[in-house]
Write a protein that holds these residues in place. Structure first.
Motif, PDB file in Angstrom:
ATOM      1  N   ALA A  81      81.266  -2.433  83.382  1.00 34.93           N
ATOM      2  CA  ALA A  81      82.073  -1.427  84.077  1.00 34.93           C
ATOM      3  C   ALA A  81      81.615  -0.029  83.682  1.00 34.93           C
ATOM      4  O   ALA A  81      80.945   0.161  82.669  1.00 34.93           O
ATOM      5  CB  ALA A  81      83.558  -1.604  83.745  1.00 34.93           C
ATOM      6  N   ILE A  82      81.991   0.950  84.509  1.00 40.02           N
ATOM      7  CA  ILE A  82      81.779   2.367  84.231  1.00 40.02           C
ATOM      8  C   ILE A  82      83.125   3.075  84.365  1.00 40.02           C
ATOM      9  O   ILE A  82      83.837   2.884  85.362  1.00 40.02           O
ATOM     10  CB  ILE A  82      80.775   3.009  85.207  1.00 40.02           C
ATOM     11  N   VAL A  83      83.473   3.885  83.374  1.00 43.15           N
ATOM     12  CA  VAL A  83      84.719   4.659  83.404  1.00 43.15           C
ATOM     13  C   VAL A  83      84.367   6.130  83.237  1.00 43.15           C
ATOM     14  O   VAL A  83      83.656   6.494  82.282  1.00 43.15           O
ATOM     15  CB  VAL A  83      85.687   4.226  82.290  1.00 43.15           C
ATOM     16  N   ALA A  84      84.839   6.966  84.169  1.00 43.76           N
ATOM     17  CA  ALA A  84      84.667   8.418  84.051  1.00 43.76           C
ATOM     18  C   ALA A  84      85.839   8.949  83.233  1.00 43.76           C
ATOM     19  O   ALA A  84      86.963   9.071  83.737  1.00 43.76           O
ATOM     20  CB  ALA A  84      84.618   9.071  85.431  1.00 43.76           C
ATOM     21  N   ALA A  85      85.607   9.244  81.965  1.00 42.03           N
ATOM     22  CA  ALA A  85      86.684   9.538  81.023  1.00 42.03           C
ATOM     23  C   ALA A  85      86.719  11.019  80.653  1.00 42.03           C
ATOM     24  O   ALA A  85      85.666  11.648  80.486  1.00 42.03           O
ATOM     25  CB  ALA A  85      86.509   8.700  79.753  1.00 42.03           C
ATOM     26  N   ASP A  86      87.936  11.555  80.481  1.00 47.54           N
ATOM     27  CA  ASP A  86      88.058  12.928  79.990  1.00 47.54           C
ATOM     28  C   ASP A  86      87.927  12.917  78.469  1.00 47.54           C
ATOM     29  O   ASP A  86      87.772  11.869  77.826  1.00 47.54           O
ATOM     30  CB  ASP A  86      89.381  13.553  80.446  1.00 47.54           C
TER      31      ASP A  86
END
Length: 295
Positions: A81-86
């Motif tokens: 998976a890929i997560v665009a995280a702050d």
């Protein structure tokens, strides 16, 4: 007069196991913080071959630390998976990684220092897992999968413009062995078995100075190439890594990078050209140990 640190006795197995209990509890707590934050934020997420991943998929992935029935202990389940995280979520994931490192280092120390306490420690840890009751009801046995408990979560060090996934299914490790080392390994097997005696005779026919190769075929794995939006300070523009666990990339205007869609399953035939320097015989020499001769 109080004892100095150098005079202090090393911790006993009992105290080390107690420390391990605390380290494992800390690990579970840091995972809970990270997954709760993820579930609150619902950041942009891509999960391998899932068009609409559940809100709790990350919780399921990070708390998956169990052996499944008949599972090879060397194998681990993948969560690609890929997560665009702050920054807040990235810091929470980094805390999980640091906790995983502390836990694995202490567990390895116990195994080296008090090997007799190692199995007891694993049993105690399983009882502390939050899902232990469900696992016991489902399988009748709770076995903690240590490799799945301490494997790291990849974090990209800079914003990523695109990610290219590809199966890598031709991997293998090759360990060079002397004839004497191969003989020692064979003697650890059942030497009354006919197939072991045959292999010992084959080995005895070799020159004592010959070098052999023990080959371990690696399970197919997914690799990811991360392409940065700008070159890093060292000039690198991309990074390649194994993608067994979710990859967290800095949120770039709350968008995911461009991601290709790899095949659902690894290829069944070899896709890479054979290395020109591959010099092992095609036929295995000692089948019980996966040992080959060089050409």
């Amino acid at each position: 007069m109080s004892a100095t640190d150098s005079d202090a006795s090393p911790p006993s197995a009992y105290h080390l196991v107690l420390q391990l209990d605390q380290q494992f509890d800390d690990l579970l707590d840091t995972i809970e913080v990270a997954v709760s934050l993820y579930e609150q934020q619902c950041p942009p997420t891509w999960v391998f071959h899932q068009t609409a991943p559940s809100r709790h998929w990350l919780r399921e992935a990070l708390f998956d630390m169990w052996h499944q029935q008949d599972q090879d202990g060397r194998e681990t389940r993948n969560y690609i998976a890929i997560v665009a995280a702050d920054d807040e979520l990235l810091n929470a994931i980094d805390a999980v990684n640091r906790s995983k490192t502390r836990f694995s280092e202490l567990l390895k120390h116990i195994k080296q220092t008090y090997p007799q306490a190692f199995n007891d420690a694993k049993h105690r840890l399983a009882q502390r897992h939050p899902h232990v009751d469900a696992v016991l009801r489902r399988s009748g046995l709770a076995r903690l999968h240590l490799k799945q408990s301490w494997r790291q979560l990849p974090i990209a060090e800079a914003p990523v413009s695109r990610v290219r996934f590809a199966w890598y299914s031709s991997g293998r490790s090759i360990k060079r062995l002397t004839v004497q080392e191969a003989e020692h390994k064979l003697l650890q097997l059942d030497t009354d078995a006919a197939h072991v005696r045959i292999q010992l005779r084959k080995l005895a026919s070799l020159p004592s100075g010959e070098i052999l190769a023990q080959v371990q075929t690696q399970a197919p794995l997914m690799r990811a190439n991360l392409f940065y939006t700008e070159p890093l300070a060292d000039g690198h523009t991309r990074r390649a890594l194994n993608a067994a666990m979710p990859i967290f990339v800095p949120a770039n205007h709350q968008r995911l990078p461009h991601i290709n869609l790899p095949a659902l399953h690894p290829p069944t035939t070899r896709t890479r050209a054979r290395r020109r320097d591959e010099k092992l015989e095609d036929e295995v020499f000692l089948a019980s140990l996966r040992i080959y001769r060089y050409r």
